[in-house]
Design a protein around this motif. Structure first.
Motif, mmCIF file in Angstrom:
data_model
loop_
_atom_site.group_PDB
_atom_site.id
_atom_site.type_symbol
_atom_site.label_atom_id
_atom_site.label_comp_id
_atom_site.label_asym_id
_atom_site.label_seq_id
_atom_site.Cartn_x
_atom_site.Cartn_y
_atom_site.Cartn_z
ATOM 1 N N ALA A 252 54.943 103.510 68.828
ATOM 2 C CA ALA A 252 56.320 103.992 68.793
ATOM 3 C C ALA A 252 56.806 104.383 70.178
ATOM 4 C CB ALA A 252 56.421 105.185 67.841
ATOM 5 N N ARG A 253 55.929 105.030 70.954
ATOM 6 C CA ARG A 253 56.321 105.508 72.282
ATOM 7 C C ARG A 253 56.569 104.352 73.231
ATOM 8 N NH1 ARG A 253 52.097 108.493 73.297
ATOM 9 N NH2 ARG A 253 52.998 110.378 72.419
ATOM 10 N N SER A 254 55.843 103.252 73.063
ATOM 11 C CA SER A 254 55.889 102.183 74.059
ATOM 12 C C SER A 254 56.553 100.907 73.561
ATOM 13 C CB SER A 254 54.465 101.849 74.508
ATOM 14 O OG SER A 254 53.693 101.375 73.404
ATOM 15 N N HIS A 255 57.022 100.888 72.315
ATOM 16 C CA HIS A 255 57.553 99.647 71.761
ATOM 17 C C HIS A 255 58.791 99.189 72.533
ATOM 18 C CE1 HIS A 255 58.807 96.574 68.936
ATOM 19 N NE2 HIS A 255 57.661 96.716 68.324
ATOM 20 N N PRO A 256 58.918 97.898 72.806
ATOM 21 C CA PRO A 256 60.089 97.407 73.546
ATOM 22 C C PRO A 256 61.421 97.764 72.883
ATOM 23 C CG PRO A 256 58.403 95.706 73.407
ATOM 24 C CD PRO A 256 57.952 96.821 72.521
ATOM 25 N N HIS A 257 61.431 97.965 71.560
ATOM 26 C CA HIS A 257 62.668 98.281 70.851
ATOM 27 C C HIS A 257 62.703 99.740 70.392
ATOM 28 C CE1 HIS A 257 63.592 94.069 70.976
ATOM 29 N NE2 HIS A 257 62.529 93.742 70.259
ATOM 30 N N ARG A 258 62.004 100.614 71.099
ATOM 31 C CA ARG A 258 61.899 102.005 70.643
ATOM 32 C C ARG A 258 63.239 102.733 70.644
ATOM 33 N NH1 ARG A 258 59.694 101.190 75.478
ATOM 34 N NH2 ARG A 258 60.418 102.329 77.315
ATOM 35 N N ASN A 259 64.218 102.276 71.448
ATOM 36 C CA ASN A 259 65.515 102.942 71.515
ATOM 37 C C ASN A 259 66.568 102.278 70.631
ATOM 38 O OD1 ASN A 259 64.616 104.828 73.463
ATOM 39 N ND2 ASN A 259 64.905 103.328 75.086
ATOM 40 N N LEU A 260 66.137 101.369 69.766
ATOM 41 C CA LEU A 260 67.091 100.646 68.919
ATOM 42 C C LEU A 260 67.574 101.550 67.791
ATOM 43 C CD1 LEU A 260 68.497 97.979 68.214
ATOM 44 C CD2 LEU A 260 66.466 97.366 66.862
ATOM 45 N N LEU A 261 68.848 101.989 67.873
ATOM 46 C CA LEU A 261 69.425 102.859 66.850
ATOM 47 C C LEU A 261 69.714 102.072 65.580
ATOM 48 C CD1 LEU A 261 72.069 104.798 68.992
ATOM 49 C CD2 LEU A 261 69.993 105.780 68.007
ATOM 50 N N ASN A 262 69.494 102.706 64.427
ATOM 51 C CA ASN A 262 69.995 102.107 63.193
ATOM 52 C C ASN A 262 71.121 102.929 62.580
ATOM 53 O OD1 ASN A 262 68.481 104.231 62.137
ATOM 54 N ND2 ASN A 262 66.829 102.914 61.404
ATOM 55 N N ARG A 263 71.482 104.046 63.236
ATOM 56 C CA ARG A 263 72.649 104.834 62.833
ATOM 57 C C ARG A 263 73.268 105.465 64.067
ATOM 58 N NH1 ARG A 263 71.129 109.029 58.295
ATOM 59 N NH2 ARG A 263 73.355 109.462 58.445
ATOM 60 N N ALA A 264 74.589 105.465 64.111
ATOM 61 C CA ALA A 264 75.344 106.173 65.141
ATOM 62 C C ALA A 264 76.592 106.721 64.460
ATOM 63 C CB ALA A 264 75.700 105.245 66.295
ATOM 64 N N LEU A 265 77.457 107.385 65.215
ATOM 65 C CA LEU A 265 78.660 107.975 64.623
ATOM 66 C C LEU A 265 79.689 106.878 64.396
ATOM 67 C CD1 LEU A 265 79.877 110.743 63.822
ATOM 68 C CD2 LEU A 265 81.010 110.750 66.055
ATOM 69 N N VAL A 266 79.872 106.497 63.147
ATOM 70 C CA VAL A 266 80.851 105.462 62.791
ATOM 71 C C VAL A 266 81.549 105.862 61.495
ATOM 72 C CG1 VAL A 266 79.612 103.564 63.906
ATOM 73 C CG2 VAL A 266 79.094 104.135 61.531
ATOM 74 N N PRO A 267 82.762 105.401 61.286
ATOM 75 C CA PRO A 267 83.456 105.696 60.025
ATOM 76 C C PRO A 267 82.672 105.161 58.834
ATOM 77 C CG PRO A 267 84.976 104.811 61.664
ATOM 78 C CD PRO A 267 83.596 104.642 62.231
ATOM 79 N N GLY A 268 82.591 105.962 57.778
ATOM 80 C CA GLY A 268 81.946 105.534 56.547
ATOM 81 C C GLY A 268 80.462 105.794 56.476
ATOM 82 N N ASP A 269 79.842 106.265 57.557
ATOM 83 C CA ASP A 269 78.405 106.559 57.553
ATOM 84 C C ASP A 269 78.241 108.050 57.817
ATOM 85 O OD1 ASP A 269 75.690 106.678 57.687
ATOM 86 O OD2 ASP A 269 75.460 105.230 59.310
#
Length: 336
Positions: A252-269
């Protein structure tokens, strides 16, 4: 012509993985080194194994079980594609089935909730902050640090001021106004392709209760005595797999996609919303990912008895010592 083999360190750098992750993949039988030195145990890899290493990391990221990963690795590209497609179709079906169960459970729990009582006692707050650009060209982090409300946001994309605009709206009008700022920015973008976005992690303190609003990969920490507890959950693909035990801490600490968000501030979420009871002597800490993804011994720094501002400064120094690759923001609140 003999292919020159790479040491595990060289192979790790080229693949974007870590030596620990590569040793794990070897132990799991997913990626064997071409050669292991009989006396030293040093592993060596061939350059043509890079594609397989990256494939293993990606399949681990989507949560594929080890047995299925072995099937994919042993298949032709076309057959591997079919196996991955079949796996993900099953994941989607399983998720849909669990959604109905979760909905019923939430309704049941909400009907059992007793009336909430709140304390009118007011805790005194001493606040320390650090807010630095790091190695980035622009500062896209933002913060609020005032009695009763502390918050951090981490913007991304073209609009450098989005995070600060969202926090200003949240402070003046609450979550709906903050979401409206993001909605306006999305409306100005191409359909389904917003140019900017932001996380939001905010704590409102009323009496002895901290009300947390959180979406993204900022964090709230509660320090009580020598114990440090992460109150929020990171909304990243890697964090979810780490919590479920499908990735190791090192992966998890070193994965190339470790900063890939699956949620951010968006309408409806809707963001996560939770409450935490507070006691005199507690310390609340808010960090953006430029802090906690860089400083591995962060809890040890947070339990120091030093004043809030000194804690913030010491954490910032630790980030700088690690190369400060990103914007980084920390808010420390000592309660008494």
């Amino acid at each position: 012509m003999t292919t020159e083999l790479w040491t595990i360190g060289d192979f790790a750098r080229e693949s974007g993985l870590t030596p620990t992750a590569l040793r794990l993949y070897d132990d799991l039988g997913l990626l064997r080194p071409v050669e292991v030195d009989a006396s030293s145990g040093y592993r060596r890899y061939a350059p043509e194994q890079l594609a397989q290493a990256r494939l293993v990391a990606t399949l681990r990221l989507v949560g594929m079980p080890l047995a299925r990963i072995e099937e994919v690795l042993g298949a032709s590209p076309a057959a591997a594609a079919r196996l991955v497609r079949a796996y993900w179709l099953q994941v989607e079906r399983d998720t849909a089935s669990r959604r109905d169960i979760v909905s019923a459970l939430v309704d049941q729990l909400e009907s059992e909730e007793p009336p909430m009582t709140t304390s009118t006692d007011t805790l005194r707050a001493e606040i320390g902050t650090s807010h630095r650009t790091g190695s980035r060209a622009a500062q896209q982090d933002a913060l609020i640090a005032r009695p009763g409300l502390v918050a951090v946001a981490d913007g991304f994309g073209e609009r450098a001021d989005l995070a600060s605009a969202v926090l200003a709206a949240f402070a003046s009008g609450g979550l709906d106004d903050a979401v409206a700022v993001v909605a306006s920015d999305i409306a100005a973008s191409l359909p389904d392709a917003p140019r900017s976005g932001t996380t939001l992690t905010a704590v409102t303190v009323t009496g002895t209760t901290a009300s947390v609003t959180h979406v993204g990969d900022g964090r709230v920490w509660l320090v009580r005595g020598r114990e440090v507890r992460q109150v929020t959950h990171d909304h990243t693909v890697v964090a979810g797999l780490l919590e479920s035990g499908q990735l190791t801490v090192d992966e998890a600490r070193s994965h190339p996609h470790r900063n890939l968000l699956n949620r951010a501030l968006v309408p409806g979420d809707a963001p996560d919303e939770l409450e935490v009871g507070l006691e005199p002597g507690d310390r609340l800490v808010l960090t953006t990912d430029g802090i906690h993804t860089v400083v591995e011994d962060l809890p040890a720094l947070l339990v120091s008895p030093a004043p809030a501002q000194r804690i913030a400064d010491e954490v910032a120094k630790a980030v700088a010592a690690a190369g400060e690759p990103d914007n980084h923001t920390i808010v420390v609140v000592d309660l008494s």
